[in-house]
Write an enzyme that holds these catalytic residues in place. Structure first.
Site, PDB file in Angstrom:
ATOM      1  N   HIS A 260       0.846  -1.031  -0.036  1.00 21.04           N
ATOM      2  CA  HIS A 260      -0.046  -0.079   0.029  1.00 21.04           C
ATOM      3  C   HIS A 260       0.927   1.236   0.018  1.00 21.04           C
ATOM      4  O   HIS A 260       0.046   2.272   0.203  1.00 21.04           O
ATOM      5  CB  HIS A 260      -0.963  -0.119   1.272  1.00 21.04           C
ATOM      6  CG  HIS A 260      -1.994   0.992   1.169  1.00 21.04           C
ATOM      7  ND1 HIS A 260      -2.076   1.593   2.157  1.00 21.04           N
ATOM      8  CD2 HIS A 260      -2.830   1.062   0.475  1.00 21.04           C
ATOM      9  CE1 HIS A 260      -3.313   2.583   1.948  1.00 21.04           C
ATOM     10  NE2 HIS A 260      -3.836   2.091   0.773  1.00 21.04           N
TER      11      HIS A 260
ATOM     12  N   LYS B 193       3.430   4.278  -0.911  1.00 25.56           N
ATOM     13  CA  LYS B 193       3.477   5.309  -2.225  1.00 25.56           C
ATOM     14  C   LYS B 193       4.619   6.003  -1.823  1.00 25.56           C
ATOM     15  O   LYS B 193       4.933   7.125  -1.155  1.00 25.56           O
ATOM     16  CB  LYS B 193       2.331   6.228  -2.478  1.00 25.56           C
ATOM     17  CG  LYS B 193       1.205   5.908  -2.646  1.00 25.56           C
ATOM     18  CD  LYS B 193       0.182   5.461  -1.264  1.00 25.56           C
ATOM     19  CE  LYS B 193      -1.056   5.046  -1.499  1.00 25.56           C
ATOM     20  NZ  LYS B 193      -1.932   4.435  -0.633  1.00 25.56           N
TER      21      LYS B 193
ATOM     22  N   ASP C 128      17.302  10.798  -7.123  1.00 18.34           N
ATOM     23  CA  ASP C 128      18.839  10.983  -6.785  1.00 18.34           C
ATOM     24  C   ASP C 128      19.130  10.820  -5.423  1.00 18.34           C
ATOM     25  O   ASP C 128      20.194  11.288  -4.887  1.00 18.34           O
ATOM     26  CB  ASP C 128      19.285  12.282  -7.447  1.00 18.34           C
ATOM     27  CG  ASP C 128      19.078  12.632  -8.845  1.00 18.34           C
ATOM     28  OD1 ASP C 128      18.862  11.723  -9.436  1.00 18.34           O
ATOM     29  OD2 ASP C 128      18.778  13.639  -9.302  1.00 18.34           O
TER      30      ASP C 128
ATOM     31  N   HIS D 110      -9.449  11.409   2.040  1.00 18.53           N
ATOM     32  CA  HIS D 110      -8.455  10.056   2.050  1.00 18.53           C
ATOM     33  C   HIS D 110      -7.110  10.217   2.734  1.00 18.53           C
ATOM     34  O   HIS D 110      -6.285   9.525   2.876  1.00 18.53           O
ATOM     35  CB  HIS D 110      -8.197   9.850   0.510  1.00 18.53           C
ATOM     36  CG  HIS D 110      -7.389   8.505   0.297  1.00 18.53           C
ATOM     37  ND1 HIS D 110      -6.277   8.397  -0.107  1.00 18.53           N
ATOM     38  CD2 HIS D 110      -8.015   7.259   0.381  1.00 18.53           C
ATOM     39  CE1 HIS D 110      -5.626   7.215  -0.353  1.00 18.53           C
ATOM     40  NE2 HIS D 110      -6.997   6.380   0.153  1.00 18.53           N
TER      41      HIS D 110
ATOM     42  N   LYS E 283      -4.461  10.503   5.718  1.00 23.02           N
ATOM     43  CA  LYS E 283      -4.009   9.807   6.725  1.00 23.02           C
ATOM     44  C   LYS E 283      -3.085  10.596   7.826  1.00 23.02           C
ATOM     45  O   LYS E 283      -1.896  10.401   7.631  1.00 23.02           O
ATOM     46  CB  LYS E 283      -3.328   8.452   6.527  1.00 23.02           C
ATOM     47  CG  LYS E 283      -4.096   7.707   5.412  1.00 23.02           C
ATOM     48  CD  LYS E 283      -3.673   7.798   4.177  1.00 23.02           C
ATOM     49  CE  LYS E 283      -4.291   6.938   3.052  1.00 23.02           C
ATOM     50  NZ  LYS E 283      -5.328   6.174   2.830  1.00 23.02           N
TER      51      LYS E 283
ATOM     52  N   ASP F  91      -0.968  17.880  20.213  1.00 24.38           N
ATOM     53  CA  ASP F  91      -0.386  19.053  20.887  1.00 24.38           C
ATOM     54  C   ASP F  91       0.106  20.121  20.113  1.00 24.38           C
ATOM     55  O   ASP F  91       0.875  20.813  20.618  1.00 24.38           O
ATOM     56  CB  ASP F  91       0.429  18.552  21.873  1.00 24.38           C
ATOM     57  CG  ASP F  91      -0.108  17.737  22.787  1.00 24.38           C
ATOM     58  OD1 ASP F  91      -1.491  17.577  22.972  1.00 24.38           O
ATOM     59  OD2 ASP F  91       0.563  17.207  23.699  1.00 24.38           O
TER      60      ASP F  91
END
Length: 534
Positions: free
Chosen positions: A275, A277, A282, A452, A454, A459
């Protein structure tokens, strides 16, 4: 040597296809048993010889053997389930399903339940991590344990070092990319400026507008002589198409699928998917976050409308950890052990001081480092905990931590989508709302398209952004990548996005939830039971 490699490849292939072959064998045995029983009845009813009696007699004779094999098969499945699950409730549930629905339950288990063989194969990843990263983490752990608890939050930093070999890097510049336009603009610019190599790893790549724009850049860079490597998940990118892959390969791009399987369209819920990404350019610039590659993430899908998401652009030392994760996955997919001298370049900057830990999580590790990090962040909070997640199926440990934090007087808020993309998980998310509301947690439904992101913010000092949903599939089953950031400016930037999102939300209330119809209650119960088994 070649024979050994061939046998290993055959074993892996059998493991990969077991989720189709074993259920089919169970169905075949059951069908044979039913046919034999039917033939036995017909043979007894006929009372006289006929042209078909030979066939009936044959199937009637093998009936007991089919029944014996089916019984042994059920016992085998029960043993696998008994030893495979760490969760006793899940084990009992699967055993009951197998008991009362022997064939159907077995098919469901091998299609959607955890896979012991696959977990064993993935654990090889754990023993092949970069020696450089391992030494870095061990040296830093010894240094940090001897220091005073001055790094916020101290326990989170230590726990992530121990569970994921995630060094705390300091010399980083980090940019929060809000939504698709900003994200893909930054990605395309950075890819175009690459000088040595491009490493990409994505759960989902679509053969559409933005997907072909990215493909075009990769092909152009490969033709310029850069080393361009791409990993795509074979299930998440099931509809990418052979032409897309062949076009990349013909231009010189090295492309490998992660854990390829047959019939991915029909098996999209299989476990242990990649899952992540990740982009590494470089060895100095990296991208990670919630956005896959596709027009949907640019709000071009009519079903979802506006797509709200969060991504990161990272420059500095933290990119080395992204590179390490990619190289480990590349080794797993291709069998190639890359040791090129420029993979981990020396960092001369940047001058900004942004402490970041890049944390990988997956079935190759004994614990779930991201879940450990989330729990530690929540437990360390003294004022507020703000969370955005597309799925709210956190498991009892994280749910209890959130409830205790709220009951202790902290400001705990969670934003979830008001629109479903995966219906069972949506219902399961809804099923967790009442329990959290009763403890004082404030939960909001995002109604301006689909959210979508996450993101966890604590604090106004620490935050986490990445690919990990607040659900057990992300915590325990899939391969994820998450950034833990200890910087007030970045946390403040994410808090501003959170406050902007709240203007597009409707808050849930216990009074409203108490009046939900029976159909809604049934859906939530089904969703909760479904997610508990996978």
């Amino acid at each position: 040597m070649r024979l050994k490699e061939a046998l290993k490849a055959l074993k892996e292939r059998i493991f990969e296809e077991s989720s189709i072959l074993l259920p089919l064998l169970a169905v075949a045995l059951f069908a044979l048993y039913i046919v034999s029983a039917y033939c036995g009845l017909r043979l007894g009813e006929s009372g006289q010889a006929g042209s078909t009696d030979g066939i009936f007699a044959f199937f009637s004779a093998i009936g007991p053997y089919a029944g014996l094999f089916l019984t042994l098969y059920a016992v085998f499945a029960a043993v696998v389930i008994f030893f495979e699950n760490k969760n006793p409730d899940r084990t009992i549930a699967w055993m009951l399903i197998l008991l009362f629905l022997p064939v159907v339950g077995f098919v469901l288990y091998f299609l959607f339940g955890p896979n012991l063989n696959k977990r064993a194969a993935f654990r090889e990843l754990k023993h092949k991590k970069s020696a450089i990263m391992e030494r870095w983490a061990e040296d830093e752990l010894r240094a940090l344990e001897s220091m005073a608890a001055s790094v916020f939050p101290w326990k989170t930093v230590i726990s992530l070092l121990k569970t994921s070999m995630a060094p705390l890097t300091f010399r980083n510049a980090l940019e929060v990319l809000t939504n698709g336009d900003a994200t893909f603009s930054a990605i395309k610019n950075s890819l175009s400026e690459a000088e040595r190599f491009i490493h990409m790893e994505y759960f989902s790549i679509a053969n559409d507008g933005i997907g072909n724009e990215i493909r075009g850049i990769l092909e152009r860079k490969a033709k310029e002589g850069l080393r361009v490597r791409l990993i795509y998940d074979s299930v998440g990118s099931w509809n990418i198409g052979k032409d897309y892959i062949e076009s990349l390969k013909s231009a010189g791009v090295e492309v490998y699928p992660f854990a390829p399987i047959s019939l991915p369209m029909l098996r999209r819920k299989l476990n242990h998917r990649n899952h992540r990404k990740i982009i590494v350019i470089d060895g100095k610039v990296g991208f990670m976050g919630g956005l896959n590659i596709g027009d949907k993430y640019l709000s071009r899908d009519r079903r979802f409308g506006f797509w709200r998401d969060t991504h990161l652009k990272i420059e500095g030392e933290a990119v080395h950890k992204l590179q390490d994760v990619f190289l480990s996955d590349w080794r797993f997919c291709s069998g190639q052990d890359l040791d090129e001298p420029d993979l981990f370049p020396q960092m001369g900057g940047p001058s900004l001081w942004t402490p970041v830990q890049i944390v990988n999580s997956g079935p190759d590790l004994d614990l779930s480092p991201v879940m450990v990090g989330y729990f530690s962040l929540i437990a360390s909070a003294t004022e507020r905990i703000w969370i955005t997640t597309p799925y709210l199926v956190p498991g009892e440990s994280i749910k209890t931590a959130l409830k205790v934090a709220s009951l202790s007087g902290l400001d705990v808020r969670i934003i979830v989508p008001g629109l479903a993309d995966h219906i069972f998980v949506f219902w399961a998310s809804q099923a967790n709302i009442d329990d959290l509301l009763a403890a004082g947690v404030r939960i909001f439904s995002y109604n301006n398209g689909f959210i979508h992101s996450k993101v966890v913010i604590v604090d106004g000092k620490a935050a986490s952004v990445g690919t990990t949903n607040l659900d057990l599939r992300s915590f325990e089953i899939n391969f994820e990548i998450q950034a833990f950031i200890y910087n007030k400016e970045v946390a403040s930037r994410l808090e501003q996005d959170f406050m902007d999102d709240l203007t597009q939300c409707r808050e849930f209330t216990l009074e409203e939830r108490a009046r939900k119809p029976f159909v809604q209650k049934t859906k939530e119960a089904v969703g909760r039971l479904w997610t508990a088994q996978v």
